[in-house]
Design a protein around this motif. Structure first.
Motif, PDB file in Angstrom:
ATOM      1  N   VAL A 285      60.042  75.981  41.739  1.00 14.66           N
ATOM      2  CA  VAL A 285      60.236  75.568  43.052  1.00 14.66           C
ATOM      3  C   VAL A 285      60.610  74.243  43.138  1.00 14.66           C
ATOM      4  O   VAL A 285      59.987  73.302  42.456  1.00 14.66           O
ATOM      5  CB  VAL A 285      58.897  75.809  44.193  1.00 14.66           C
ATOM      6  CG1 VAL A 285      57.564  75.054  43.565  1.00 14.66           C
ATOM      7  CG2 VAL A 285      59.235  75.427  45.443  1.00 14.66           C
ATOM      8  N   VAL A 286      61.671  73.767  43.651  1.00 15.96           N
ATOM      9  CA  VAL A 286      62.182  72.550  43.929  1.00 15.96           C
ATOM     10  C   VAL A 286      61.617  71.957  45.309  1.00 15.96           C
ATOM     11  O   VAL A 286      61.767  72.554  46.453  1.00 15.96           O
ATOM     12  CB  VAL A 286      63.770  72.324  43.967  1.00 15.96           C
ATOM     13  CG1 VAL A 286      64.034  71.058  44.520  1.00 15.96           C
ATOM     14  CG2 VAL A 286      64.325  72.822  42.784  1.00 15.96           C
ATOM     15  N   VAL A 287      60.410  71.127  45.123  1.00 16.42           N
ATOM     16  CA  VAL A 287      59.895  70.308  46.115  1.00 16.42           C
ATOM     17  C   VAL A 287      60.724  69.070  46.720  1.00 16.42           C
ATOM     18  O   VAL A 287      60.899  68.150  45.810  1.00 16.42           O
ATOM     19  CB  VAL A 287      58.536  69.768  45.780  1.00 16.42           C
ATOM     20  CG1 VAL A 287      57.701  69.448  46.961  1.00 16.42           C
ATOM     21  CG2 VAL A 287      57.734  71.264  45.449  1.00 16.42           C
ATOM     22  N   TYR A 288      61.323  69.138  47.766  1.00 12.27           N
ATOM     23  CA  TYR A 288      62.181  67.999  48.428  1.00 12.27           C
ATOM     24  C   TYR A 288      61.249  67.675  49.588  1.00 12.27           C
ATOM     25  O   TYR A 288      61.259  68.281  50.502  1.00 12.27           O
ATOM     26  CB  TYR A 288      63.394  68.582  48.594  1.00 12.27           C
ATOM     27  CG  TYR A 288      64.396  67.390  49.327  1.00 12.27           C
ATOM     28  CD1 TYR A 288      64.189  66.051  49.135  1.00 12.27           C
ATOM     29  CD2 TYR A 288      65.041  67.973  50.291  1.00 12.27           C
ATOM     30  CE1 TYR A 288      65.001  65.207  49.580  1.00 12.27           C
ATOM     31  CE2 TYR A 288      65.705  66.781  51.104  1.00 12.27           C
ATOM     32  CZ  TYR A 288      65.869  65.597  50.745  1.00 12.27           C
ATOM     33  OH  TYR A 288      66.610  64.356  51.425  1.00 12.27           O
ATOM     34  N   SER A 289      60.789  66.381  49.521  1.00 10.49           N
ATOM     35  CA  SER A 289      60.063  65.757  50.618  1.00 10.49           C
ATOM     36  C   SER A 289      60.771  64.854  51.662  1.00 10.49           C
ATOM     37  O   SER A 289      60.313  64.060  52.293  1.00 10.49           O
ATOM     38  CB  SER A 289      58.980  65.009  50.169  1.00 10.49           C
ATOM     39  OG  SER A 289      59.315  64.036  49.199  1.00 10.49           O
ATOM     40  N   GLY A 290      62.243  65.582  51.813  1.00  8.00           N
ATOM     41  CA  GLY A 290      62.695  64.702  52.938  1.00  8.00           C
ATOM     42  C   GLY A 290      63.012  63.321  52.768  1.00  8.00           C
ATOM     43  O   GLY A 290      63.406  62.480  53.824  1.00  8.00           O
ATOM     44  N   ASN A 291      63.362  62.619  51.418  1.00 13.35           N
ATOM     45  CA  ASN A 291      63.573  61.528  51.309  1.00 13.35           C
ATOM     46  C   ASN A 291      64.940  60.881  51.703  1.00 13.35           C
ATOM     47  O   ASN A 291      64.901  59.622  51.878  1.00 13.35           O
ATOM     48  CB  ASN A 291      63.526  61.180  49.697  1.00 13.35           C
ATOM     49  CG  ASN A 291      62.300  61.822  49.038  1.00 13.35           C
ATOM     50  OD1 ASN A 291      61.496  62.044  49.570  1.00 13.35           O
ATOM     51  ND2 ASN A 291      62.654  62.416  47.872  1.00 13.35           N
ATOM     52  N   MET A 292      65.742  61.622  51.747  1.00  9.78           N
ATOM     53  CA  MET A 292      67.126  61.266  52.254  1.00  9.78           C
ATOM     54  C   MET A 292      67.494  61.602  53.480  1.00  9.78           C
ATOM     55  O   MET A 292      68.808  61.432  54.095  1.00  9.78           O
ATOM     56  CB  MET A 292      68.183  61.833  51.140  1.00  9.78           C
ATOM     57  CG  MET A 292      67.917  61.435  49.724  1.00  9.78           C
ATOM     58  SD  MET A 292      69.240  62.298  48.577  1.00  9.78           S
ATOM     59  CE  MET A 292      68.260  61.891  46.957  1.00  9.78           C
ATOM     60  N   LEU A 293      66.498  62.126  54.400  1.00 12.03           N
ATOM     61  CA  LEU A 293      66.714  62.184  55.848  1.00 12.03           C
ATOM     62  C   LEU A 293      66.879  60.804  56.308  1.00 12.03           C
ATOM     63  O   LEU A 293      66.016  59.895  56.121  1.00 12.03           O
ATOM     64  CB  LEU A 293      65.664  62.986  56.491  1.00 12.03           C
ATOM     65  CG  LEU A 293      65.465  64.370  56.241  1.00 12.03           C
ATOM     66  CD1 LEU A 293      64.159  65.015  56.554  1.00 12.03           C
ATOM     67  CD2 LEU A 293      66.677  65.235  56.611  1.00 12.03           C
ATOM     68  N   ASP A 294      67.914  60.517  57.026  1.00  5.56           N
ATOM     69  CA  ASP A 294      68.286  59.152  57.581  1.00  5.56           C
ATOM     70  C   ASP A 294      67.903  59.209  59.113  1.00  5.56           C
ATOM     71  O   ASP A 294      67.520  60.099  59.512  1.00  5.56           O
ATOM     72  CB  ASP A 294      69.505  58.603  57.206  1.00  5.56           C
ATOM     73  CG  ASP A 294      70.705  59.440  57.962  1.00  5.56           C
ATOM     74  OD1 ASP A 294      70.489  59.942  58.930  1.00  5.56           O
ATOM     75  OD2 ASP A 294      71.845  59.480  57.477  1.00  5.56           O
ATOM     76  N   SER A 295      68.151  57.934  59.816  1.00 10.07           N
ATOM     77  CA  SER A 295      67.732  57.792  61.110  1.00 10.07           C
ATOM     78  C   SER A 295      68.996  58.160  62.084  1.00 10.07           C
ATOM     79  O   SER A 295      69.082  57.730  63.140  1.00 10.07           O
ATOM     80  CB  SER A 295      67.151  56.199  61.299  1.00 10.07           C
ATOM     81  OG  SER A 295      68.357  55.430  61.051  1.00 10.07           O
ATOM     82  N   ASN A 296      69.898  58.534  61.474  1.00 13.11           N
ATOM     83  CA  ASN A 296      71.117  59.099  62.365  1.00 13.11           C
ATOM     84  C   ASN A 296      70.742  60.503  62.969  1.00 13.11           C
ATOM     85  O   ASN A 296      70.393  61.430  62.282  1.00 13.11           O
ATOM     86  CB  ASN A 296      72.366  59.124  61.569  1.00 13.11           C
ATOM     87  CG  ASN A 296      72.678  57.676  61.021  1.00 13.11           C
ATOM     88  OD1 ASN A 296      72.546  56.904  61.957  1.00 13.11           O
ATOM     89  ND2 ASN A 296      73.390  57.658  59.780  1.00 13.11           N
ATOM     90  N   GLY A 297      71.109  60.749  64.209  1.00 13.22           N
ATOM     91  CA  GLY A 297      70.932  62.016  65.093  1.00 13.22           C
ATOM     92  C   GLY A 297      69.416  62.411  65.277  1.00 13.22           C
ATOM     93  O   GLY A 297      68.570  61.486  64.994  1.00 13.22           O
ATOM     94  N   ASP A 298      69.314  63.491  65.562  1.00  9.99           N
ATOM     95  CA  ASP A 298      68.046  63.914  65.807  1.00  9.99           C
ATOM     96  C   ASP A 298      67.871  65.501  65.728  1.00  9.99           C
ATOM     97  O   ASP A 298      68.799  66.198  65.329  1.00  9.99           O
ATOM     98  CB  ASP A 298      67.457  63.726  67.137  1.00  9.99           C
ATOM     99  CG  ASP A 298      68.859  64.157  68.171  1.00  9.99           C
ATOM    100  OD1 ASP A 298      68.940  63.339  69.159  1.00  9.99           O
ATOM    101  OD2 ASP A 298      69.100  65.367  68.183  1.00  9.99           O
ATOM    102  N   PHE A 299      66.653  65.897  65.610  1.00 12.67           N
ATOM    103  CA  PHE A 299      66.385  67.430  65.503  1.00 12.67           C
ATOM    104  C   PHE A 299      65.847  67.942  66.762  1.00 12.67           C
ATOM    105  O   PHE A 299      64.705  67.560  67.093  1.00 12.67           O
ATOM    106  CB  PHE A 299      65.445  67.487  64.206  1.00 12.67           C
ATOM    107  CG  PHE A 299      65.958  67.231  62.849  1.00 12.67           C
ATOM    108  CD1 PHE A 299      67.206  67.819  62.320  1.00 12.67           C
ATOM    109  CD2 PHE A 299      65.456  66.080  62.220  1.00 12.67           C
ATOM    110  CE1 PHE A 299      67.478  67.239  61.130  1.00 12.67           C
ATOM    111  CE2 PHE A 299      65.887  65.426  61.221  1.00 12.67           C
ATOM    112  CZ  PHE A 299      66.944  66.141  60.521  1.00 12.67           C
ATOM    113  N   ARG A 300      66.681  68.579  67.637  1.00 14.11           N
ATOM    114  CA  ARG A 300      66.183  68.845  68.968  1.00 14.11           C
ATOM    115  C   ARG A 300      65.793  67.684  69.696  1.00 14.11           C
ATOM    116  O   ARG A 300      67.080  66.619  69.873  1.00 14.11           O
ATOM    117  CB  ARG A 300      65.251  69.782  69.186  1.00 14.11           C
ATOM    118  CG  ARG A 300      65.690  71.120  68.432  1.00 14.11           C
ATOM    119  CD  ARG A 300      64.898  72.406  68.674  1.00 14.11           C
ATOM    120  NE  ARG A 300      65.724  73.522  68.451  1.00 14.11           N
ATOM    121  CZ  ARG A 300      65.458  74.184  67.253  1.00 14.11           C
ATOM    122  NH1 ARG A 300      64.712  73.600  66.290  1.00 14.11           N
ATOM    123  NH2 ARG A 300      66.120  75.280  66.885  1.00 14.11           N
TER     124      ARG A 300
END
Length: 348
Positions: A285-300
């Motif tokens: 399993v590749v565990v990716y903790s969202g380290n590269m999620l940036d502050s651009n845009g939004d999720f809903r």
């Protein structure tokens, strides 16, 4: 048990449909036939309140612009391939370099960015949707015409199963996964750093500066990668440990699983009481903790930021084609590729 169909837009001159799987307990899983993307999972907390537990968007336009592979099928080969090339039976194949000098998640137009055919499944014990796609010989540089099927099924035990199958008419590479970002707080009320993650894994794969496996498996003992008894995700996101730092502060690593189909991956959020148990027949399993999620845009309506979601990508070992000691991801002509992972949502 039912499947609700709604129009989700149009792209590539094809209609995109949202398929929402609903069980008798009210749990819902929604997916679209663009990228076979899981857009929403409504799961109950300890009070029985249903909330979304994955990162997603409300519009097709947002998915067309997305660079995070939200909820999508990654393929033909999930993860990175060093140098954007590989050799098979003495022939060199050149792939797109869409991640620095490397190839990532199938290239410029991987399985996450194509329109799939869809077939609704409504049966007494489960409901679901079967997505299918034919990848042409030479697509994104890979050899072989590959016929792929991915089936999502939801049952009344709040278990979502994902089954993958494929055949190729030539020897090729194939390593599929789903790239959903989970957040059990519900509707993204908090990030995932206080989630607890437990993995039945004694070893993780060391990465180089380009996030490619070096070939070395490292014992998790006395490292932030020892999740065998369960640790807060912030153990990795705040660690002063070289492997965590080079991944952008957290995890982006393959963990080799000690066991299969045996509660080998468990994610929990104490505040909501939600739990997610992942069981698979895959090697890692590749565990990716969202380290590269940036502050651009939004999720809903929630602004994007680091560590807002965590991916648990069950798959074969990344860049296996360049490491003979890794289990192979080569699919022979007319061989059948099969993989299976279940996601059981509970509370405690």
């Amino acid at each position: 048990m039912e499947v609700i169909q709604e129009n989700f837009g149009t792209t590539q001159d094809q209609d995109i449909v949202a398929y929402t799987l609903v069980n008798s307990k009210g749990m819902e899983v929604s997916a679209i036939n663009y990228g076979a993307i899981i857009t929403c999972i409504m799961a109950p907390d300890k009070e029985g309140i249903l909330e979304d537990v994955v990162l997603g968007h409300d519009t097709l336009e947002d998915y067309l612009k997305d660079t995070n592979y939200l909820g999508a099928i990654a393929g033909r080969v999930a993860g990175r391939i060093q140098g954007g090339s590989f050799e098979l039976d003495g022939q060199e194949y050149t792939l797109a370099k869409n991640d620095g000098n490397n190839h990532l998640h199938g290239g410029n137009k991987g399985f996450n960015a194509v329109v799939w055919d869809a077939e609704v499944i409504e049966e007494e014990e489960h409901c679901g949707v079967k997505f299918s796609y034919v990848s042409a010989d030479g697509e994104e540089g890979y050899p072989g015409k590959v016929e792929v099927m991915v089936t999502y099924l939801l049952n009344d035990e709040n278990r979502l199963s994902i089954s993958y199958s494929a055949k190729s008419d030539k020897k090729t590479l194939l390593n599929l996964t789903n790239h959903s970002y989970f957040n059990l707080s519900g509707n993204l009320k908090r990030d995932i750093q206080d989630h607890t993650l437990q993995l039945k894994s004694d070893q993780f794969l060391e990465l180089n500066q380009e996030l490619i496996p070096t070939g070395r498996a490292v014992n998790v003992q006395d490292t932030p990668f020892d999740l065998r008894e369960g640790q807060k995700v912030k153990t990795g996101t705040t660690a002063d440990y070289e492997q965590n730092k080079l991944a952008g502060g957290g995890y982006d690593h393959p963990f080799l699983l000690n066991t299969n189909q045996n509660k080998e991956i468990v994610l929990k959020d104490e505040t909501s009481g939600r739990t997610l148990t992942v069981e698979t027949d895959q090697k890692c399993v590749v565990v990716y903790s969202g380290n590269m999620l940036d502050s651009n845009g939004d999720f809903r309506d929630v602004p994007s930021r680091k560590h807002l979601g965590i991916c648990l990508e069950t798959q074969g070992v990344p860049d296996a084609i360049h490491h003979s000691q890794f289990p192979s991801v080569v699919l022979g002509a007319d061989e059948e590729y099969r993989a299976h992972t279940t996601y059981t949502f509970g509370v405690e």
